[in-house]
Motif scaffolding. Structure first.
Motif, PDB file in Angstrom:
ATOM      1  N   TYR A  27       0.777  -1.189  -0.054  1.00  0.00           N
ATOM      2  CA  TYR A  27       0.213  -0.166   0.018  1.00  0.00           C
ATOM      3  C   TYR A  27       0.982   1.372  -0.082  1.00  0.00           C
ATOM      4  N   CYS A  85      -1.851  -1.289  11.853  1.00  0.00           N
ATOM      5  CA  CYS A  85      -0.838  -2.261  10.837  1.00  0.00           C
ATOM      6  C   CYS A  85      -0.523  -3.134  11.677  1.00  0.00           C
ATOM      7  N   PRO A  86      -0.742  -4.463  11.393  1.00  0.00           N
ATOM      8  CA  PRO A  86      -0.187  -5.660  12.122  1.00  0.00           C
ATOM      9  C   PRO A  86       1.261  -5.661  12.150  1.00  0.00           C
ATOM     10  N   VAL A  87       1.878  -5.095  11.268  1.00  0.00           N
ATOM     11  CA  VAL A  87       3.547  -5.488  11.160  1.00  0.00           C
ATOM     12  C   VAL A  87       4.127  -4.136  11.210  1.00  0.00           C
ATOM     13  N   ALA A 105       4.169  -1.204   9.543  1.00  0.00           N
ATOM     14  CA  ALA A 105       4.817  -0.963   8.422  1.00  0.00           C
ATOM     15  C   ALA A 105       4.686   0.800   8.226  1.00  0.00           C
ATOM     16  N   ILE A 106       3.835   1.487   9.052  1.00  0.00           N
ATOM     17  CA  ILE A 106       3.638   2.858   8.992  1.00  0.00           C
ATOM     18  C   ILE A 106       4.235   3.748   9.786  1.00  0.00           C
ATOM     19  N   VAL A 112       4.479   4.313   4.200  1.00  0.00           N
ATOM     20  CA  VAL A 112       4.333   2.687   4.273  1.00  0.00           C
ATOM     21  C   VAL A 112       5.766   2.228   3.963  1.00  0.00           C
ATOM     22  N   CYS A 136       5.048  -4.222   4.365  1.00  0.00           N
ATOM     23  CA  CYS A 136       3.767  -3.971   4.154  1.00  0.00           C
ATOM     24  C   CYS A 136       3.267  -5.562   3.662  1.00  0.00           C
ATOM     25  N   ILE A 137       2.197  -6.075   4.292  1.00  0.00           N
ATOM     26  CA  ILE A 137       1.655  -7.553   3.765  1.00  0.00           C
ATOM     27  C   ILE A 137       0.269  -7.325   3.082  1.00  0.00           C
ATOM     28  N   ASP A 138      -0.096  -5.949   2.613  1.00  0.00           N
ATOM     29  CA  ASP A 138      -1.389  -5.781   1.760  1.00  0.00           C
ATOM     30  C   ASP A 138      -2.551  -6.259   2.594  1.00  0.00           C
ATOM     31  N   CYS A 139      -2.529  -6.192   3.780  1.00  0.00           N
ATOM     32  CA  CYS A 139      -3.671  -6.689   4.748  1.00  0.00           C
ATOM     33  C   CYS A 139      -4.809  -5.578   4.404  1.00  0.00           C
ATOM     34  N   GLY A 140      -4.720  -4.416   4.103  1.00  0.00           N
ATOM     35  CA  GLY A 140      -5.945  -3.307   3.809  1.00  0.00           C
ATOM     36  C   GLY A 140      -6.255  -2.774   4.978  1.00  0.00           C
ATOM     37  N   ASN A 141      -5.999  -2.941   6.071  1.00  0.00           N
ATOM     38  CA  ASN A 141      -6.211  -2.323   7.402  1.00  0.00           C
ATOM     39  C   ASN A 141      -6.187  -0.709   7.370  1.00  0.00           C
ATOM     40  N   CYS A 142      -5.009  -0.340   6.877  1.00  0.00           N
ATOM     41  CA  CYS A 142      -4.815   1.173   6.780  1.00  0.00           C
ATOM     42  C   CYS A 142      -5.879   1.688   6.175  1.00  0.00           C
TER      43      CYS A 142
END
Ligand code: SF4
Ligand code: SF4
Length: 56
Positions: A3, A19-21, A23-24, A33, A38-44
């Protein structure tokens, strides 16, 4: 894939908290980001009030 946060970001910090990892991070003007993390989870994108994070 990762992202990316666009210039419309108002630096509220909501995305970084979700963000679970972790990355932000806060950049010089807007939040940024780490594309390598980033693992592309879309939470952000889901929590952002202005739709600034977009999938690349
Ligand atoms: S898509 Fe998920 S992993 Fe990537 S920056 Fe957003 S919250 Fe973090
Ligand atoms: S949630 Fe949206 S407006 Fe808030 S810091 Fe993240 S990208 Fe910027």
């Amino acid at each position: 894939m990762a992202y990316k946060i666009e210039e419309t970001c108002i630096s509220c910090g909501a995305c970084a908290a979700e963000c679970p990892v972790n990355a932000i991070e806060q950049g010089d003007t807007i939040f940024v980001v780490n594309a390598d993390t980033c693992i592309d989870c879309g939470n952000c994108a889901n929590v952002c009030p202005v739709g600034a994070p977009v999938a690349e």
